[in-house]
Every structure is written in C-alpha cells, then in structure tokens.
Design an enzyme around this catalytic site. Structure first.
Site, PDB file in Angstrom:
ATOM      1  N   SER A 125       0.844  -1.196   0.000  1.00 28.92           N
ATOM      2  CA  SER A 125       0.000   0.000   0.000  1.00 28.92           C
ATOM      3  C   SER A 125       0.880   1.247   0.000  1.00 28.92           C
ATOM      4  O   SER A 125       1.855   1.335   0.746  1.00 28.92           O
ATOM      5  CB  SER A 125      -0.916   0.004   1.225  1.00 28.92           C
ATOM      6  OG  SER A 125      -1.829  -1.067   1.188  1.00 28.92           O
ATOM      7  N   ASN A 126       0.523   2.219  -0.805  1.00 28.33           N
ATOM      8  CA  ASN A 126       1.308   3.451  -0.937  1.00 28.33           C
ATOM      9  C   ASN A 126       0.845   4.546   0.014  1.00 28.33           C
ATOM     10  O   ASN A 126      -0.325   4.587   0.378  1.00 28.33           O
ATOM     11  CB  ASN A 126       1.236   3.954  -2.377  1.00 28.33           C
ATOM     12  CG  ASN A 126       2.161   3.191  -3.299  1.00 28.33           C
ATOM     13  OD1 ASN A 126       3.287   2.884  -2.939  1.00 28.33           O
ATOM     14  ND2 ASN A 126       1.680   2.872  -4.491  1.00 28.33           N
ATOM     15  N   SER A 155      13.294  -1.003  -9.546  1.00 26.82           N
ATOM     16  CA  SER A 155      14.575  -1.509 -10.028  1.00 26.82           C
ATOM     17  C   SER A 155      14.417  -2.263 -11.343  1.00 26.82           C
ATOM     18  O   SER A 155      15.276  -2.189 -12.233  1.00 26.82           O
ATOM     19  CB  SER A 155      15.211  -2.412  -8.970  1.00 26.82           C
ATOM     20  OG  SER A 155      15.481  -1.680  -7.778  1.00 26.82           O
ATOM     21  N   HIS A 181      10.099   4.402  -2.617  1.00 32.49           N
ATOM     22  CA  HIS A 181       9.264   4.062  -3.765  1.00 32.49           C
ATOM     23  C   HIS A 181       8.455   5.311  -4.079  1.00 32.49           C
ATOM     24  O   HIS A 181       7.289   5.443  -3.734  1.00 32.49           O
ATOM     25  CB  HIS A 181       8.349   2.890  -3.423  1.00 32.49           C
ATOM     26  CG  HIS A 181       7.378   2.529  -4.521  1.00 32.49           C
ATOM     27  ND1 HIS A 181       7.772   2.253  -5.807  1.00 32.49           N
ATOM     28  CD2 HIS A 181       6.022   2.413  -4.500  1.00 32.49           C
ATOM     29  CE1 HIS A 181       6.707   1.976  -6.545  1.00 32.49           C
ATOM     30  NE2 HIS A 181       5.640   2.070  -5.779  1.00 32.49           N
TER      31      HIS A 181
END
Length: 320
Positions: A125-126, A155, A181
């Site tokens: 979850s962001n 990556s 991220h």
C-alpha cells in the site's frame, strides 16, 4: 506423511491484490490463498475467478474469500488495501494518498493484531515505505518480519530503461533504485553492472558507442514508468504482481535472495529509524541481512535526502 501447505493472505482485492494473487498462483508459490476486503462481494468474485484459473495452472491451489480469522495460520500477509489513486496526468505524488490510507489502516491494524497472525508482513500500500513503518509501529511488529516491495518494481523499470538505452538484455543488468518508492528514489550508478562489469567502466571504454547515453534521463524513465502506466490505464498491475511473487518466493523458498525491499534501517547506511529500500537478503525469517553498497559521496547524500523525506512523512502519518 506430513505436507507443508504454504498459505498467503491478501488484504485488498483490487487491481494490485488480484494481479499479485494471480502471479503467486501462476508461479506455484502457494497452495492456499485467502482474500479479505471490505467489499466482501468483490473478494468472493476475485477469489472465485482466480480459483477457476488454477485448473490450467501448473499447481493446484485453494483460493477463497475469508475474514481476519483466516489469517492466523498464514505464512505471509500481503497488505494491498488503500484508496484508488485520483491523480490527473502530470501529478506524481504518492504522498497524496497518505491520509486516506492511514484512515483505512486504522480499521485494519486492530483486526490483524487480534487475529493471531504471526508470520511475515509484505506491504504494498502506498506510500509504501512510510505505510510499512506506520504498520510496524502500530503493531509493534518484529522489524525484520515486515517489509515492502518498494523499489523491487522500480529496479526492474530501471533495468528495462538501461536495456533500451544500451542494447544489453535487462536480465544481464544488475541495477537498483534505492530509497523511496517515490519521487526521491535514485539510481546509484557506481554500482550498476552488466555481466558483472561496471557500467561506468563500459561507458569509459566505449566512449563513441555510448557518447549519447544520458544516465539522468534513464533514471527518470525508470522512475516515471509507474506514472505513465497509472495515467494511461488507472492502475499498475502486472509489474507489481510479478514483484510480489518474487519477494514471496524468496521468503517461502528460504532462498537468501538479494532484492531491493524497504526494510528498517538502524545504522546501516548511516540511517536510523526509517524504512528505506536497499538490497536485502530475504529468507524464511524475513529480512535476514541488509547489504551495504559502497556508495559515492553524492549517492549517499541522495539516500540521506530520501530517508529524511520519508521520516518527515512518517511523522505526518503518526499525527493523522
């Protein structure tokens, strides 16, 4: 004869959770998969659809919708719950979703705590790094047994961008996006290799061939790929699904695999009390070891700045 049945639970049956589940099933990584979602009908539908697919996949698996009582014996708990991003083309700040994500987590976290679950938590979850730190703090979870996929996907995007620019296959390139991220991530070019040979040395040896190579532009293409996908179709799915599978396979297979995941830093890279994405050894215990790359002074400053940004947003999350 006793057989070990690998079980994964996913909280959140949306685009990311469902594609993550399909990647796990199609690669034969687990034999039991349970979905939990506030929208129970959606969880049932996703689980049924995925269960139907297993007839033609390489391994049998049992897929179903459940509740928090079903996660007690899970090996891995994937947190994929959060608001749908509502960003117009050109907007690229994952931190916008932080207040809404924290509001959802305030309902989820007590239920995890009361479930009896004692496995490894993988958060997607962001904003991923900050949310992972928030979950760890609220659950008081073992810091080595909670992580985020974080820049595992970034990556891959960087390796693809390098491949497109150089002509080398991305599987022959070793490169990491480190830190967040998000927008403060960076590529430590001093550590990028092609078949084990430093990319910077290749560039120096073949100046004419690589004269037009723009490393900053390559890093930017890797970082912006997620937004290109999000703006184009509303969500990222396949890349994150494969990243989830890669991380879970390393854990359940006790592989000691090195992947760039967000983990708690307590002195590594000179950072303290922050979750950041760095190369880490993954096995049945979670994050068994942090690999400290020999960063240049400039690269270290970029990591410091990324960690500072994430710490500030973590403090903001705690205040919500």
């Amino acid at each position: 004869m006793s057989l070990n049945r690998r079980k994964i639970a996913i909280i959140g049956a949306g685009h990311v959770g469902s594609h993550g589940g399909y990647a796990l099933l199609s690669q034969g990584i687990c034999e039991e998969l349970v979905y939990i979602d506030i929208n129970k009908e959606k969880a049932v539908a996703q689980a049924l659809d995925l269960f139907d697919s297993t007839t033609y996949l390489q391994k049998h698996a049992y897929v179903y919708a459940g509740d928090y009582s079903d996660i007690a014996d899970a090996d891995i708990l994937i947190v994929a719950a959060g608001p749908l991003p509502d960003m117009k083309a050109g907007e690229n700040d994952r931190q916008q979703t932080l207040p809404a994500t924290v509001a959802i987590l305030k309902d989820i976290i007590p239920q995890i705590k009361n479930s009896g679950f004692n496995g490894i938590i993988v958060n997607i979850s962001n904003p991923a790094d900050v949310v992972t730190h928030y979950i760890q703090e609220k659950l008081q979870w073992d810091k080595k047994r909670i992580l985020s996929t974080s820049t595992t996907l970034d990556s891959s995007r960087v390796r693809r961008a390098i491949s497109e620019a150089t002509g080398y296959d991305q599987k022959s390139i070793n490169a990491y996006a480190l830190g967040e991220h998000g927008e403060s991530q960076f590529v430590p070019w001093s550590t990028v290799t092609v078949a084990g040979k430093p990319l910077l040395r290749l560039i120096a040896e073949q100046k004419e061939r690589f004269a037009s190579l723009d490393l900053d532009a390559i890093a930017a293409r890797g970082k912006s790929a997620g937004w290109t996908i999000l703006w184009g179709k509303g969500s990222t799915e396949f890349g994150i699904g494969a990243s989830i599978a890669e991380v879970c396979r390393a854990i359940l297979g006790d592989e000691n695999r090195i992947l760039p995941v967000s983990t708690y830093l307590n002195g590594e890279y000179g950072e303290h009390n922050v979750f950041a994405s760095v190369p880490s050894k993954l096995n049945k215990d979670g994050v068994a070891e942090v690999i400290e790359l020999n960063l240049t002074e400039d690269e270290q400053k970029k990591l410091d700045a990324s960690c500072k940004s994430m710490n500030e947003n973590y403090e903001r999350a705690l205040a919500l």
